[in-house]
Motif scaffolding. Structure first.
Motif, PDB file in Angstrom:
ATOM      1  N   PRO A  87       0.800  -1.220   0.000  1.00 13.71           N
ATOM      2  CA  PRO A  87       0.000   0.000   0.000  1.00 13.71           C
ATOM      3  C   PRO A  87       0.842   1.283   0.000  1.00 13.71           C
ATOM      4  O   PRO A  87       0.505   2.258  -0.684  1.00 13.71           O
ATOM      5  N   ARG A 141       0.716   4.443  -2.596  1.00 14.24           N
ATOM      6  CA  ARG A 141       0.531   5.838  -2.145  1.00 14.24           C
ATOM      7  C   ARG A 141       1.615   6.746  -2.701  1.00 14.24           C
ATOM      8  O   ARG A 141       1.357   7.878  -3.090  1.00 14.24           O
ATOM      9  N   GLU A 175      -4.956   7.997   2.083  1.00 14.82           N
ATOM     10  CA  GLU A 175      -4.823   6.625   2.574  1.00 14.82           C
ATOM     11  C   GLU A 175      -6.195   5.968   2.714  1.00 14.82           C
ATOM     12  O   GLU A 175      -6.376   4.792   2.385  1.00 14.82           O
ATOM     13  N   LEU A 188      -7.508   5.098  -0.787  1.00  9.94           N
ATOM     14  CA  LEU A 188      -6.736   3.977  -1.315  1.00  9.94           C
ATOM     15  C   LEU A 188      -7.213   2.670  -0.679  1.00  9.94           C
ATOM     16  O   LEU A 188      -7.476   1.684  -1.384  1.00  9.94           O
ATOM     17  N   THR A 189      -7.342   2.659   0.633  1.00 10.50           N
ATOM     18  CA  THR A 189      -7.797   1.460   1.339  1.00 10.50           C
ATOM     19  C   THR A 189      -9.184   1.054   0.876  1.00 10.50           C
ATOM     20  O   THR A 189      -9.450  -0.120   0.608  1.00 10.50           O
ATOM     21  N   LEU A 231      -9.002  -0.391  -2.730  1.00  5.69           N
ATOM     22  CA  LEU A 231      -8.399  -1.723  -2.736  1.00  5.69           C
ATOM     23  C   LEU A 231      -9.351  -2.762  -2.134  1.00  5.69           C
ATOM     24  O   LEU A 231      -9.437  -3.887  -2.637  1.00  5.69           O
ATOM     25  N   ARG A 243      -5.181  -9.761  -1.702  1.00  7.22           N
ATOM     26  CA  ARG A 243      -4.498  -9.117  -0.578  1.00  7.22           C
ATOM     27  C   ARG A 243      -3.819 -10.200   0.229  1.00  7.22           C
ATOM     28  O   ARG A 243      -4.469 -11.118   0.722  1.00  7.22           O
ATOM     29  N   TYR A 250      -0.552  -6.288  -2.333  1.00  7.26           N
ATOM     30  CA  TYR A 250      -1.679  -6.441  -3.247  1.00  7.26           C
ATOM     31  C   TYR A 250      -1.163  -6.835  -4.617  1.00  7.26           C
ATOM     32  O   TYR A 250      -0.144  -6.316  -5.084  1.00  7.26           O
TER      33      TYR A 250
END
Length: 116
Positions: free
Chosen positions: A40, A44, A52, A55-56, A59, A70, A82
């Protein structure tokens, strides 16, 4: 966009595909992960405009849709990686012609602007 129901027989295939890549960052994340697995933090750094949290969330949605895998390693500090699943790679390859079309369109628009 409302998530497309998988069991709806009247759904357009393109709409069903777009539903899993809907959002500002998912196509970029697919493209980055096509190059290989990423942590991750690496993602970023490559996309500094994404928070963040977003993004989380992206994903997790991509994982839920079966596009990314994952893997969490049991080490200290925790390590998460990932990667694209077979389905994610298939989608990425399917999007390649669309990407090519987009680049041709941008080139055409730039040429038109330069001519005027």
């Amino acid at each position: 966009m409302t998530r497309i129901r998988v069991d709806d027989p009247d759904v357009c295939g393109v709409a069903a595909a777009v539903a899993v890549i809907d959002g500002k960052w998912k196509t970029l994340l697919l493209w980055l992960l096509e190059a290989g697995p990423h942590r991750p933090g690496e993602l970023r750094r490559k996309v500094p405009q994404i928070s963040e949290k977003v993004l989380t969330q992206a994903l997790r949605e991509m994982e839920s849709d079966g596009l990314v895998h994952r893997e969490v390693y049991d080490v200290v500090p925790p390590k998460t990686v990932y990667s694209l699943t077979e389905s994610g790679l298939e989608l990425s390859l399917a999007l390649a012609p669309l990407s090519d079309w987009g680049h041709r369109r941008l080139d055409r628009l730039a040429a038109e602007r330069a001519a005027s």
